[in-house]
Write a protein that holds these residues in place. Structure first.
Motif, PDB file in Angstrom:
ATOM      1  N   ILE A 265      28.367  33.472  41.637  1.00 49.81           N
ATOM      2  CA  ILE A 265      29.678  33.808  41.059  1.00 49.81           C
ATOM      3  C   ILE A 265      30.609  34.326  42.145  1.00 49.81           C
ATOM      4  N   ALA A 266      30.081  35.239  42.972  1.00 50.86           N
ATOM      5  CA  ALA A 266      30.902  35.816  44.043  1.00 50.86           C
ATOM      6  C   ALA A 266      31.385  34.742  45.013  1.00 50.86           C
ATOM      7  N   ARG A 267      30.510  33.816  45.406  1.00 48.44           N
ATOM      8  CA  ARG A 267      30.876  32.758  46.346  1.00 48.44           C
ATOM      9  C   ARG A 267      31.941  31.842  45.755  1.00 48.44           C
ATOM     10  N   GLU A 268      31.775  31.437  44.493  1.00 43.95           N
ATOM     11  CA  GLU A 268      32.714  30.506  43.855  1.00 43.95           C
ATOM     12  C   GLU A 268      34.091  31.129  43.667  1.00 43.95           C
ATOM     13  N   LEU A 269      34.130  32.447  43.429  1.00 43.95           N
ATOM     14  CA  LEU A 269      35.411  33.101  43.159  1.00 43.95           C
ATOM     15  C   LEU A 269      35.988  33.768  44.396  1.00 43.95           C
TER      16      LEU A 269
ATOM     17  N   ILE B 246      29.752  40.339  46.168  1.00 40.62           N
ATOM     18  CA  ILE B 246      28.751  40.444  45.098  1.00 40.62           C
ATOM     19  C   ILE B 246      28.938  41.740  44.317  1.00 40.62           C
ATOM     20  N   SER B 247      29.228  42.839  45.021  1.00 35.14           N
ATOM     21  CA  SER B 247      29.412  44.122  44.342  1.00 35.14           C
ATOM     22  C   SER B 247      30.636  44.095  43.425  1.00 35.14           C
ATOM     23  N   THR B 248      31.690  43.390  43.855  1.00 37.66           N
ATOM     24  CA  THR B 248      32.889  43.269  42.999  1.00 37.66           C
ATOM     25  C   THR B 248      32.559  42.468  41.743  1.00 37.66           C
ATOM     26  N   ALA B 249      31.809  41.389  41.915  1.00 39.92           N
ATOM     27  CA  ALA B 249      31.413  40.571  40.765  1.00 39.92           C
ATOM     28  C   ALA B 249      30.571  41.395  39.790  1.00 39.92           C
TER      29      ALA B 249
ATOM     30  N   ILE C  12      38.041  48.054  39.209  1.00 42.11           N
ATOM     31  CA  ILE C  12      38.289  46.612  39.352  1.00 42.11           C
ATOM     32  C   ILE C  12      39.498  46.208  38.517  1.00 42.11           C
ATOM     33  N   ALA C  13      40.367  45.393  39.113  1.00 43.01           N
ATOM     34  CA  ALA C  13      41.596  44.960  38.429  1.00 43.01           C
ATOM     35  C   ALA C  13      41.274  44.153  37.180  1.00 43.01           C
ATOM     36  N   GLU C  14      42.109  44.279  36.168  1.00 44.78           N
ATOM     37  CA  GLU C  14      41.907  43.589  34.900  1.00 44.78           C
ATOM     38  C   GLU C  14      41.840  42.073  35.093  1.00 44.78           C
ATOM     39  N   ASP C  15      42.688  41.538  35.956  1.00 43.47           N
ATOM     40  CA  ASP C  15      42.688  40.093  36.191  1.00 43.47           C
ATOM     41  C   ASP C  15      41.350  39.633  36.772  1.00 43.47           C
TER      42      ASP C  15
ATOM     43  N   LEU D 160      38.656  37.081  35.071  1.00 43.22           N
ATOM     44  CA  LEU D 160      38.267  35.888  35.826  1.00 43.22           C
ATOM     45  C   LEU D 160      36.744  35.792  35.948  1.00 43.22           C
ATOM     46  N   VAL D 161      36.100  36.913  36.308  1.00 40.41           N
ATOM     47  CA  VAL D 161      34.649  36.924  36.503  1.00 40.41           C
ATOM     48  C   VAL D 161      33.933  36.696  35.173  1.00 40.41           C
ATOM     49  N   LYS D 162      34.380  37.366  34.126  1.00 40.18           N
ATOM     50  CA  LYS D 162      33.704  37.237  32.826  1.00 40.18           C
ATOM     51  C   LYS D 162      33.875  35.830  32.256  1.00 40.18           C
ATOM     52  N   ALA D 163      35.032  35.247  32.464  1.00 40.03           N
ATOM     53  CA  ALA D 163      35.274  33.884  31.969  1.00 40.03           C
ATOM     54  C   ALA D 163      34.365  32.898  32.693  1.00 40.03           C
ATOM     55  N   TYR D 164      34.235  33.066  34.014  1.00 37.18           N
ATOM     56  CA  TYR D 164      33.378  32.164  34.789  1.00 37.18           C
ATOM     57  C   TYR D 164      31.919  32.333  34.376  1.00 37.18           C
TER      58      TYR D 164
END
Length: 350
Positions: A12-16, A20-23, A33-36, A40-44
């Protein structure tokens, strides 16, 4: 066809294009972590069916959040209610339950315990087999720093918390009820002498007779080995065909009482006008049979709840040296097998 590889946080981290810690924090909706980014992460993750690796997380915490539970029999009304209470309570507290049975055989219990240990459960709940005395195999859990909570059938050779019912008082009140209904020749089909709860019930039976001035005859006490319906049938046959048959029978469990009811019905012996029958455990079947079986309610669901909560408390506090006794109160459930409007010998007991 090759098996599809499981999506990881690293993927997930690589694709976005994030760390990894942010993901990881985005999936947990961390306030930093910003709402956007969170959206984005949850949708992916949802689109690609990401499943968190809880095993790895728990490994880092040195916990599996799995609890072992071993009972003598799975297909048994009382133990099934205990299991239900345990599973529901564990789930509410973030734990899973791994269930096994000993078949009331020591060797099977030892094997089940070793399997639980190999599965790295955080602790064990157990109702010991009829063959278990000292429970040496259970000490292996304590030596590994994993707490054990015994329930229902227990051994005093093991220094662990115990969740039990007041077997003595439940038995005493059951026999006292029979006496109050006018029965004077009360037999007892008991459990094994080496099993603690069976011994407590037998002592309650004897004390009730002594306190109310009734005769205690050894030929009216029969000892089960397997605690099965057939034993109830066979012992009832012995009792009723003897020279001095009883007028009531108090049974170690409802299952044994079912065998007693079966024999009495086959011989057209009226229940309770000629013979009263009392069980112990309050199975669902006790409501269905005709007449309904009077019984002592053991509150199995509550026992499962209490046992799990105690075990979780021990795990959180890293406590394996604890011999607390949690005793649940029993109560009588009176049905047609002990009450009759035709019985003129009823008395009011204090």
């Amino acid at each position: 066809m090759t098996e599809k590889r499981k999506l990881t946080l690293k993927d997930i981290a690589r694709e976005l294009g994030i760390s990894i810690s942010t993901a990881s924090r985005a999936l947990k909706e961390h306030p930093d972590i910003a709402e956007d980014t969170i959206r984005l992460v949850k949708a992916y993750a949802e689109k690609h069916h990401y499943v968190p690796n809880t095993l790895a997380v728990n490994f880092r915490k040195n916990r599996t959040f799995n609890l072992g539970l071993i009972v003598p029999e799975l297909v048994h009304h009382f133990f099934s209610t205990v299991i239900s209470g345990a599973i529901d309570t564990a789930k509410k507290n973030g734990y899973n339950i791994l269930v096994s049975q000993s078949n009331d055989i020591l060797a099977d219990e030892v094997m089940a315990c070793r399997t639980m240990l190999a599965s790295s459960v955080d602790g064990l709940l157990i109702s010991i087999s009829n063959e278990t005395v000292e429970g040496v195999h259970l000490k292996e859990f304590l030596e590994e720093g994993k707490p054990v909570v015994q329930f229902d059938k227990i051994t005093d050779h093991l220094n662990t918390p115990k969740v039990i019912v007041d077997d003595f008082n439940g038995s005493y009140m059951a026999v006292k009820h029979l006496i109050g209904q006018g029965f004077r020749k009360i037999a007892h089909i008991r459990g094994r002498t080496e099993v603690k709860n069976a011994s407590e019930r037998a002592m309650g039976y004897k004390q009730a007779l002594l306190d109310h001035g009734l005769e205690l005859r050894e030929e009216w006490v029969k000892g089960c080995k397997l605690i099965h319906e057939q034993e109830g049938y066979d012992f009832c046959k012995e009792l009723m065909e003897s020279k001095n048959p009883p007028d009531a029978i108090f049974c170690i469990t409802d299952l044994v009482a079912m065998g007693v009811l079966k024999y009495l019905k086959e011989k057209s012996i009226q229940i309770p006008e000629q013979v009263g029958v009392m069980g112990f455990s309050n199975w669902k079947l006790a409501e269905i049979v005709n007449p309904g079986l009077s019984s002592v309610d053991q509150h199995g669901y509550e026992m499962g709840q209490k046992a799990v909560l105690k075990l979780i408390d021990l795990i959180k506090n890293h406590d394996v040296e604890n011999d607390e006794i949690i005793e649940l109160k029993t109560n009588l459930i009176i049905r047609g097998s002990t009450t009759s409007t035709k019985n003129s010998d009823k008395v009011t007991l204090q």
